[in-house]
Enzyme design. Structure first.
Site, PDB file in Angstrom:
ATOM      1  N   GLY A  99     -13.323  -4.866  -8.767  1.00 16.25           N
ATOM      2  CA  GLY A  99     -13.541  -4.622  -7.339  1.00 16.25           C
ATOM      3  C   GLY A  99     -14.915  -4.048  -7.074  1.00 16.25           C
ATOM      4  N   SER A 100     -14.975  -3.133  -6.134  1.00 15.62           N
ATOM      5  CA  SER A 100     -16.276  -2.636  -5.672  1.00 15.62           C
ATOM      6  C   SER A 100     -17.023  -1.849  -6.725  1.00 15.62           C
ATOM      7  CB  SER A 100     -16.075  -1.767  -4.430  1.00 15.62           C
ATOM      8  OG  SER A 100     -15.436  -2.517  -3.429  1.00 15.62           O
ATOM      9  N   THR A 101     -16.344  -1.364  -7.763  1.00 14.43           N
ATOM     10  CA  THR A 101     -17.092  -0.629  -8.787  1.00 14.43           C
ATOM     11  C   THR A 101     -18.094  -1.545  -9.461  1.00 14.43           C
ATOM     12  OG1 THR A 101     -15.375  -1.086 -10.428  1.00 14.43           O
ATOM     13  CG2 THR A 101     -15.232   1.014  -9.272  1.00 14.43           C
ATOM     14  N   PHE A 102     -17.842  -2.859  -9.387  1.00 13.25           N
ATOM     15  CA  PHE A 102     -18.777  -3.810  -9.991  1.00 13.25           C
ATOM     16  C   PHE A 102     -20.089  -3.882  -9.215  1.00 13.25           C
ATOM     17  CE2 PHE A 102     -20.403  -8.059 -11.027  1.00 13.25           C
ATOM     18  CZ  PHE A 102     -20.365  -7.987 -12.410  1.00 13.25           C
ATOM     19  N   LYS A 103     -20.083  -3.325  -7.984  1.00 15.02           N
ATOM     20  CA  LYS A 103     -21.304  -3.360  -7.167  1.00 15.02           C
ATOM     21  C   LYS A 103     -22.441  -2.604  -7.843  1.00 15.02           C
ATOM     22  CE  LYS A 103     -18.810  -4.089  -2.886  1.00 15.02           C
ATOM     23  NZ  LYS A 103     -18.035  -3.388  -1.845  1.00 15.02           N
TER      24      LYS A 103
END
Lengths: 489, 454
Positions: free
Chosen positions: A215-219
């Site tokens: 999810g957004s942690t991959f940003k």
């Protein structure tokens, strides 16, 4: 008659020679293959005839051995089984070994020639030595904090020391007591049947063997790629990104949870986790560069061992740009283990460099004499120090004023990133709550800890699940525990 | 014993023709001391390996074995002073080693200890040895009652049919708490009978009858009684399902017949009979068929997922011993399970003493057999010669059949390893064999006056 007596005697000599030749064949030529036959119980008897070496956490053994007086003499015991199960695994007389019990089996069971005073002589001989001890890098305070903070929820925590790659905590819940599987009696068989049929999969080590959409942690990775490739040069400059964002070549419109994402700066988009901005950034950077960057962080790497193997985290965008857009925000086919995401946080915290993670600090003989140490690990250059510094700034903002405020620790510098990953067909599954972070204490020169937390909580209401709300407090507890203890060296 | 012979022969030039061989009783005594000490050492080694202390009974065990050895030695000194000095120490050493191995296996089976009973049987055996050495002044006395021995052997073989089968074989007699295997005693009686009969009729057997091609076939009249006795004994054994002993009797019969007549025709007939018998028995007896299968494919049960069978476990044991062995008390031959102390006792020797120790044991047997043949060569009366050869052949064949069986050389047939294996009747019988060897060797060496034997 004399001649016939002599011939009869010669016949007896023939019988004797046949016996001697056959015995020599059996005891010399066939000995190795018969000795290694799995049906030969001597292997198991020799293996369990002396206590197994211990696995140490924080200087104290968390394992033990119990003398059963049976043919397979010593059984494994665990002092805090469920807490350390993801680290130790189990050592069962019936079901084999897993995790450290498996990876360091030669040391623990005493077959490793390295344990002998004269290794070459020992390799030639066949006597078993007492098992050696395995000293782990685990910080018992961090491990306990993570286990307690996850509580009854399903999830995993991985924490590493960014400067060295030492793994400080490795927790997976729900857990199990490996002592239940030690022996070979009917109780063990029953426990095995119960654990393997449990729908919650307590035997699964979620921290290293389960991959989740990050999810957004991959940003963090996408931001690093954008900064490294020069797609974004100024954190505070406007990006040319619409809201909602129509995925290239499709009619699907991507939206955001919060507002203010249209043409938002990278800083704002990161702080408030704008999907539209990062999806477009991923497309702008391109599949090749995105993949290169992700691989430098450790994605797609096969065969990572800490020393037991870690499931492969994947970032594998196709030529399809719509899918690249989704992959870049940690969805579609992007998957990561909690340990991998902890390494992402560690790369940022460590100034762009990250050593390979490891769990075994050193191996000692039973007396305590050190026979092997982890030594310094090769560093992997993930990104430039400048990019790392800017990402630290972004992650700091997330905790200071953005979605990760629950992770803030008074008196410490904390950076983080939340994530709420959709999964299941049509995103029907209960989302996974993610949080990755690092923390640097007041008197620390560099960040002391990098953490990744994932919570898969089927019981909570769907709307209440978020990285910031569910996972960040767990990460904070772990970071606090690490910062509270004085630095080891 | 070549050196003393030649020395005496050389000295014969000067000395009177009545020169006799040295008696060598001192050598026997010294060897007995060595044998007892070795056995006590083994006993202590087991205790040290298992519990780290010398077992409490070590002194008593040593004293007991030493006392028995001394008793036997005194009897020999008194009544058979010219006897061969080797058979007695070999018997004591093998018996002592057997007790050590059985004691060692007893530690693995706390419920049932066999060593004390074996010691009692050993005492009985030595007592019988002493009795034979003291009472039997001349072995030729046995020749007089030729048919009596034959009948007695048959009676002993037939008796167990009246008793219930144990483990599939009707070879035991249960009297009170004792189980006796009368077939064991029959071995010696049969050897005596064969020797006496063949000594009487060897010329008729060798030189009459008709010639078929190059084979001299004997006449029916002489052959009849021998073949009848043999057929009966083998038949009884097949009925009792004790094939090891059956094989032993057959081999004994062929060897003694050959030595008595020197006719290869006998061997041809014997082999033919053996082949026919083997095929028939293998065909008819499922018990034997399974033994052959287990010999050909010892690991078939492992591959079938049923775990290793007894022969496979025995092979594992020998393999685990390697060249030097694990040391007494440190092996796991108890995995063989049933019959580990009797038929499979050699597996324990192989695992804990290794190839080195096992070869030594085989050579001890070989030496005992060699002393028997040596006495047979030196004796001048045909009965004595045949008796000595027969007794030696019993030991040789028995060792080969059981040792070959447990090491996978030939199909396994239940039989006791002489002296080593648990089994009272067997120990008593073996002591009788040694006693008879002592007797004939005494006569052989006493009568020897420097001239080569005819």
């Amino acid at each position: 008659m004399t001649r016939y007596v002599r011939r009869a005697a010669a016949f007896c000599v023939l019988l004797l020679v046949a016996l001697l030749v056959n015995t020599a064949r059996l005891q010399v030529l066939q000995a190795p293959s018969y000795g290694g036959n799995p049906a030969n119980r001597r292997l198991a008897i020799a293996r369990y005839e002396r206590p197994r070496g211990e696995i140490l956490v924080g200087g104290r053994p968390v394992t033990g051995s119990r003398d059963t007086g049976e043919q397979l003499r010593y059984e494994r015991t665990y002092s805090e089984g469920p807490l350390y199960a993801p680290v130790t695994g189990f050592a069962s007389q019936r079901y084999g070994t897993t995790f450290l019990e498996h990876a360091e089996d030669a040391v623990l069971s005493g077959t490793d020639p390295m344990l002998a005073s004269f290794p070459l002589l020992a390799a030639a001989g066949r006597s078993r030595r007492a098992g050696g001890d395995v000293v782990t890098t685990i910080d018992p305070a961090a491990q306990r904090a993570a286990f307690a903070a996850l509580g009854p929820r399903k999830g995993a925590v991985a924490a590493v020391e960014p400067a060295t790659g030492r793994i400080l905590a490795l927790v997976s819940t729900p857990s199990y007591d490996p002592a239940e599987l030690s022996g070979n009696g009917p109780a063990v068989a029953a426990a095995w049947a119960r654990l393997t049929s449990d729908p919650d999969q307590p035997l699964l080590n979620r921290a290293v063997r389960q991959t989740y959409p990050p999810g957004s942690t991959f940003k963090v990775v996408t931001a690093a790629a954008a900064l490294e490739s020069g797609v974004v040069t100024d954190l505070d400059a406007r990006t040319d990104s619409p809201d909602p964002y129509r995925l290239p070549g499709s009619t699907t419109r991507l939206v955001n949870e919060g507002g203010g994402c249209r043409d938002a700066s990278l800083r704002h988009a990161f702080t408030w986790s704008c999907n539209t901005v990062f999806a477009k950034l991923g497309v702008d950077v391109g599949a090749t560069v995105m993949k290169e960057t992700a691989e430098r962080f450790g994605f797609n790497e096969l065969g990572l061992r800490i020393p037991f193997w870690v499931a492969r985290s994947t970032f594998d965008p196709t030529e399809d740009r719509a899918q690249l857009a989704l992959s870049s925000i940690g969805q579609f086919n992007t998957r990561a283990t909690p340990l991998q995401m902890a390494m992402v946080a560690a790369a940022v915290a460590g100034g762009g460099q990250v050593p390979a993670p490891y769990l075994v600090e050193r191996i000692t003989r039973p007396g305590g004499a050190v026979v092997a140490t982890a030594g310094s690990r090769p560093l992997r250059q993930v990104m430039s120090p400048a990019t790392a510094a800017r990402l630290r700034e972004l992650m700091y903002d997330v905790v200071a004023e953005g979605t990760g405020r629950n992770a803030a620790i008074p008196g410490a510098v904390v950076g983080g990133k939340t994530g709420t990953a959709q999964h299941g067909v049509g995103n029907s599954g209960t989302p996974y709550a993610w949080f990755i972070s690092w923390a640097q204490g007041e008197r620390d020169v560099v960040p002391r800890v990098a953490v990744a937390v994932v919570v898969e909580d089927a019981s909570a209401r769907r709307g209440d699940i978020s990285g910031g709300g569910t996972a960040a407090p767990v990460a904070r507890a772990v970071m606090e525990a690490v910062l509270r203890t004085p630095p080891a060296r | 014993m070549l050196t003393p012979v030649t020395r005496v022969a050389a000295a014969d030039q000067a000395a009177p023709a009545t020169a006799r061989l040295p008696r060598r009783r001192g050598v026997e005594l010294a060897l007995l001391v060595v044998a007892v000490l070795l056995s006590v050492y083994g006993y202590c080694a087991v205790g040290l390996a298992k519990y780290g202390t010398v077992p409490p009974g070590a002194a008593g065990y040593g004293a007991g074995l030493g006392g028995l050895a001394l008793l036997a030695h005194c009897a020999v000194r008194l009544r058979a002073p010219y006897a061969d000095p080797l058979p007695l120490p070999i018997g004591v050493l093998l018996n002592g080693l057997g007790l050590v191995l059985i004691y060692r296996l007893d530690l693995e089976t706390p419920g049932e200890s066999a060593a004390p009973a074996q010691l009692v049987w050993s005492t009985l055996g030595v007592a019988l040895f002493t009795l034979v050495v003291l009472v039997l002044r001349d072995h030729r006395w046995l020749q007089r009652y030729c048919y009596l021995w034959g009948a007695a052997a048959l009676a002993l073989l037939t008796l167990p049919i009246l008793f219930p089968a144990i483990n599939g074989a009707r070879i035991w007699m249960r009297l009170g708490g004792l189980s006796i295997q009368p077939g064991e005693f029959a071995k010696v009686l049969l050897a005596v009978f064969f020797a006496a009969y063949l000594a009487d009729h060897r010329n008729a057997l060798a030189y009459t009858g008709r010639q078929v091609w190059r084979l001299q076939l004997p006449t029916g009249r002489v052959l009849g009684p021998v073949v009848a006795i043999w057929l009966l004994s083998v038949g009884v054994l097949v009925l009792e399902r004790d094939l090891g002993t059956s094989l032993l009797f057959f081999g004994l019969f062929v060897v003694m017949l050959y030595v008595a007549t020197g006719r290869t025709g006998w061997i041809a007939v014997g082999l033919l009979l053996a082949a026919a018998g083997a095929v028939a028995v293998g065909w008819l007896e499922p018990h034997v068929h399974s033994r052959v299968q287990e010999w050909l494919h010892p690991f078939a049960s492992v591959e079938a997922g049923r775990g290793p069978g007894q022969v496979a476990q025995s092979l594992f044991s020998f393999a685990a011993g390697g060249v030097l062995g694990t040391g007494l008390g440190l092996g796991h031959s108890i995995l063989v399970g049933f019959a580990a102390k009797s038929d499979f006792i050699l597996a324990t020797a192989g695992e804990e003493l290794g190839l080195a120790g096992l070869s030594a044991v085989f050579l001890l047997y070989a030496l005992l057999v060699e002393r028997g043949f040596r006495a047979g060569l030196v004796l001048r009366d045909p009965f004595g010669r045949l008796l000595a050869v027969g007794l030696a052949a019993i030991v040789a064949l028995q060792v080969f059949v059981i040792a070959g069986g447990v090491t996978g050389l030939i199909p396994l047939t239940g039989m006791a390893m002489p002296f080593l294996a648990q089994g009272g009747s067997s120990v008593v019988t073996n002591w009788t064999i040694v006693a008879l060897l002592i007797r004939v060797s005494h006569v052989a060496r006493r009568q020897y006056d420097g001239r080569p034997a005819p």
